[in-house]
Write an enzyme that holds these catalytic residues in place. Structure first.
Site, PDB file in Angstrom:
ATOM      1  N   ARG A 163       0.826  -1.214   0.000  1.00 26.55           N
ATOM      2  CA  ARG A 163       0.000   0.000   0.000  1.00 26.55           C
ATOM      3  C   ARG A 163       0.863   1.270   0.000  1.00 26.55           C
ATOM      4  NH1 ARG A 163      -2.750  -3.764  -0.899  1.00 26.55           N
ATOM      5  NH2 ARG A 163      -4.763  -4.298   0.058  1.00 26.55           N
ATOM      6  N   SER A 237     -10.898  -0.753   3.384  1.00 20.73           N
ATOM      7  CA  SER A 237     -10.095  -0.934   4.605  1.00 20.73           C
ATOM      8  C   SER A 237      -9.587   0.415   5.087  1.00 20.73           C
ATOM      9  CB  SER A 237      -8.881  -1.824   4.320  1.00 20.73           C
ATOM     10  OG  SER A 237      -9.321  -3.048   3.812  1.00 20.73           O
ATOM     11  N   GLU A 333      -4.809   3.457   6.241  1.00 18.73           N
ATOM     12  CA  GLU A 333      -4.582   3.286   4.801  1.00 18.73           C
ATOM     13  C   GLU A 333      -5.204   4.474   4.044  1.00 18.73           C
ATOM     14  OE1 GLU A 333      -5.602  -0.596   3.062  1.00 18.73           O
ATOM     15  OE2 GLU A 333      -6.357   0.478   1.321  1.00 18.73           O
TER      16      GLU A 333
HETATM   17  C1  LIG Z   1     -15.526  -0.644  -0.929  1.00 19.13           C
HETATM   18  C2  LIG Z   1     -14.062  -0.388  -1.142  1.00 19.13           C
HETATM   19  C3  LIG Z   1     -13.202  -1.449  -1.315  1.00 19.13           C
HETATM   20  C4  LIG Z   1     -11.827  -1.224  -1.534  1.00 19.13           C
HETATM   21  N1  LIG Z   1     -11.010  -2.295  -1.721  1.00 19.13           N
HETATM   22  C5  LIG Z   1      -9.687  -2.099  -1.961  1.00 19.13           C
HETATM   23  C6  LIG Z   1      -8.831  -3.218  -2.188  1.00 19.13           C
HETATM   24  O1  LIG Z   1      -9.258  -4.362  -2.206  1.00 19.13           O
HETATM   25  N2  LIG Z   1      -7.517  -2.967  -2.401  1.00 19.13           N
HETATM   26  C7  LIG Z   1      -7.013  -1.705  -2.423  1.00 19.13           C
HETATM   27  O2  LIG Z   1      -5.791  -1.564  -2.633  1.00 19.13           O
HETATM   28  N3  LIG Z   1      -7.803  -0.628  -2.210  1.00 19.13           N
HETATM   29  C8  LIG Z   1      -9.119  -0.788  -1.990  1.00 19.13           C
HETATM   30  N4  LIG Z   1      -9.936   0.288  -1.760  1.00 19.13           N
HETATM   31  C9  LIG Z   1      -9.361   1.636  -1.756  1.00 19.13           C
HETATM   32  C10 LIG Z   1      -9.462   2.363  -3.112  1.00 19.13           C
HETATM   33  O3  LIG Z   1     -10.370   1.728  -3.956  1.00 19.13           O
HETATM   34  C11 LIG Z   1      -8.103   2.423  -3.825  1.00 19.13           C
HETATM   35  O4  LIG Z   1      -7.133   3.015  -2.999  1.00 19.13           O
HETATM   36  C12 LIG Z   1      -8.179   3.221  -5.129  1.00 19.13           C
HETATM   37  O5  LIG Z   1      -6.992   3.062  -5.860  1.00 19.13           O
HETATM   38  C13 LIG Z   1      -8.423   4.709  -4.904  1.00 19.13           C
HETATM   39  O6  LIG Z   1      -8.658   5.294  -6.157  1.00 19.13           O
HETATM   40  P1  LIG Z   1      -9.364   6.685  -6.287  1.00 19.13           P
HETATM   41  O7  LIG Z   1      -9.291   7.087  -7.714  1.00 19.13           O
HETATM   42  O8  LIG Z   1     -10.696   6.650  -5.687  1.00 19.13           O
HETATM   43  O9  LIG Z   1      -8.383   7.608  -5.430  1.00 19.13           O
HETATM   44  P2  LIG Z   1      -8.793   8.860  -4.539  1.00 19.13           P
HETATM   45  O10 LIG Z   1      -9.489   8.410  -3.323  1.00 19.13           O
HETATM   46  O11 LIG Z   1      -9.437   9.898  -5.373  1.00 19.13           O
HETATM   47  O12 LIG Z   1      -7.328   9.364  -4.135  1.00 19.13           O
HETATM   48  C14 LIG Z   1      -6.521   8.607  -3.264  1.00 19.13           C
HETATM   49  C15 LIG Z   1      -5.153   9.307  -3.126  1.00 19.13           C
HETATM   50  O13 LIG Z   1      -4.492   9.313  -4.381  1.00 19.13           O
HETATM   51  C16 LIG Z   1      -4.282  10.631  -4.881  1.00 19.13           C
HETATM   52  N5  LIG Z   1      -4.576  10.572  -6.314  1.00 19.13           N
HETATM   53  C17 LIG Z   1      -5.703  10.076  -6.899  1.00 19.13           C
HETATM   54  N6  LIG Z   1      -5.576  10.102  -8.223  1.00 19.13           N
HETATM   55  C18 LIG Z   1      -4.353  10.618  -8.494  1.00 19.13           C
HETATM   56  C19 LIG Z   1      -3.641  10.903  -9.697  1.00 19.13           C
HETATM   57  N7  LIG Z   1      -4.142  10.663 -10.901  1.00 19.13           N
HETATM   58  N8  LIG Z   1      -2.397  11.458  -9.614  1.00 19.13           N
HETATM   59  C20 LIG Z   1      -1.863  11.732  -8.409  1.00 19.13           C
HETATM   60  N9  LIG Z   1      -2.481  11.487  -7.227  1.00 19.13           N
HETATM   61  C21 LIG Z   1      -3.709  10.938  -7.282  1.00 19.13           C
HETATM   62  C22 LIG Z   1      -5.225  11.531  -4.084  1.00 19.13           C
HETATM   63  O14 LIG Z   1      -4.726  12.831  -3.953  1.00 19.13           O
HETATM   64  C23 LIG Z   1      -5.288  10.790  -2.752  1.00 19.13           C
HETATM   65  O15 LIG Z   1      -4.179  11.128  -1.949  1.00 19.13           O
HETATM   66  C24 LIG Z   1     -11.320   0.098  -1.561  1.00 19.13           C
HETATM   67  C25 LIG Z   1     -12.202   1.181  -1.399  1.00 19.13           C
HETATM   68  C26 LIG Z   1     -13.566   0.940  -1.195  1.00 19.13           C
HETATM   69  C27 LIG Z   1     -14.500   2.112  -1.049  1.00 19.13           C
END
Ligand SMILES: Cc1cc2nc3c(=O)[nH]c(=O)nc-3n(C[C@H](O)[C@H](O)[C@H](O)COP(=O)(O)OP(=O)(O)OC[C@H]3O[C@@H](n4cnc5c(N)ncnc54)[C@H](O)[C@@H]3O)c2cc1C
Length: 337
Positions: A163, A237, A333
């Site tokens: 992570r 998580s 996380e």
């Molecule tokens: C129901 C549920 C289940 C999940 N299961 C998992 C799992 O199994 N495994 C796992 O690893 N994660 C899991 N997650 C967490 C999440 O899905 C991941 O971390 C995902 O990659 C976040 O993507 P996002 O686009 O929503 O990021 P955001 O929430 O929009 O951003 C997360 C971070 O990344 C930065 N960021 C986002 N996009 C960019 C970009 N293009 N360039 C630079 N910085 C950026 C943001 O500033 C922030 O700090 C889960 C979440 C939920 C709600």
């Protein structure tokens, strides 16, 4: 293009009702550049947003939120054995997974249904069911938020860990990840021994494995275990599984023989944070309109109307109680803003 005082409620899966002082969306690299050259960007703090599925907003964001909406998927190289596929950072991760599955390419099926965007997938080296993004990652393009230039990062440049990546550490806040190229296999290579995948395939009556059937099994398991953010606000998580020294593991294990843990490198063990939180009595705990999910102690939930500060304070209480009970320091996380 740049809007003022925009509610972020629909842009974060916790459903926290905060506002961004400024908000902009970029569909391509030129739009990113014009936003980062604007006075609103230059004179304020900024936050790059994807799907908002790994974020907890504890207050209004008093700066500019730049939402990555760069789309498009293209094959950049294909051989008999593998294919290099480049996807825009704004592509929804699961749509990218489905695209690969439809093409019959192997590598991301265990990562089905993880919410969020392609651009965020390298941020924390997303992982599930024994696979991490680093195993299929080839290269990414990131726009330097100061210069507007594109820098390229290969697998080792990203310094992927559990992570973790450079984008959460030494390059935190410096880049917008605009496009990511993945290397997918054209020959079957399944990883189904982890978790409940084998059992699920059996329950589904699957005789012959396919990339689609493994994805379907992962989707079914996830849907049965995790709350859907469309129904209950959450960020998956909330805490990482803590990695502890073998000696701390031995100490906790002697007191709690049922402790759930996995080897993690030499002389270290990864403990199941969900088990620790459950043992400390938090699972299902509800305080008004927020709490700890009833089936998943790792998942904090907003039943509607909770503030990010309330959820953050709950996470703090959990951290303290786990430290007191087990001597183990949990780490969040989820990204806190
Ligand atoms: C129901 C549920 C289940 C999940 N299961 C998992 C799992 O199994 N495994 C796992 O690893 N994660 C899991 N997650 C967490 C999440 O899905 C991941 O971390 C995902 O990659 C976040 O993507 P996002 O686009 O929503 O990021 P955001 O929430 O929009 O951003 C997360 C971070 O990344 C930065 N960021 C986002 N996009 C960019 C970009 N293009 N360039 C630079 N910085 C950026 C943001 O500033 C922030 O700090 C889960 C979440 C939920 C709600």
């Amino acid at each position: 293009m740049i809007k003022s005082d925009v509610s972020l409620k629909q842009f974060n899966t916790f459903g926290i009702d905060v506002a961004a002082h400024f908000f902009a969306e970029a569909q391509n690299e030129d739009q990113v550049r014009s936003i980062i050259e604007s006075k609103e960007f230059l004179s304020n703090s900024n936050l790059i947003l994807g799907g908002g599925s790994n974020i907890l907003f504890t207050k209004d964001f008093d700066g500019i939120v730049l939402r990555n909406a760069i789309n498009g998927i293209e094959v950049v190289k294909e051989t008999n054995d593998y294919v290099l596929v480049k996807a825009g950072g704004g592509v929804v991760w699961h749509e990218f997974v489905l695209y690969c599955i439809n093409q019959g390419w192997y590598g991301v099926e265990n990562l089905s249904l993880i919410p969020g965007s392609v651009g965020a997938s390298p941020m924390q080296n997303i992982g599930a069911y024994g696979v991490e993004i680093k195993e299929v990652f080839h290269e990414l393009e990131a726009i330097n938020l100061k210069t507007g230039e594109i820098d390229y990062f290969d697998n080792s440049d990203c310094e992927f860990g559990y992570r973790e990546s450079v984008f959460k550490n030494k390059h935190k806040g410096e880049y917008l990840i605009s496009r990511v190229t993945y290397k997918l296999k054209k020959k079957a290579d399944f990883k189904i021994s982890y978790g409940a995948i084998e059992k699920q395939l059996e329950a589904m009556g699957i005789q012959e494995l396919s990339v689609k059937s493994v994805s379907d099994a992962v989707i079914a398991i996830r849907q049965s275990k995790l709350p859907d953010p469309k129904e209950i606000g959450n960020s998956g998580s909330f805490f990482k599984n803590p990695i502890v020294t073998k000696s701390l593991f031995d100490k906790v294990k002697s007191e709690y023989p049922d402790l759930v843990a996995y080897p993690s490198g030499e002389n270290e063990m990864k403990l199941a944070a969900g088990w620790l939180i459950d043992q400390a009595g938090w699972k299902g705990k509800t305080i008004g309109n927020y709490g700890v999910h009833k089936n998943q102690a790792l998942v904090l939930v907003n039943y509607g109307g909770a503030t990010g500060k309330q959820i953050y304070d709950l996470s703090e209480e959990i951290l303290i109680s786990i430290k007191e009970k087990f001597g183990v320091q949990l780490e969040r996380e989820v990204n806190i803003y």
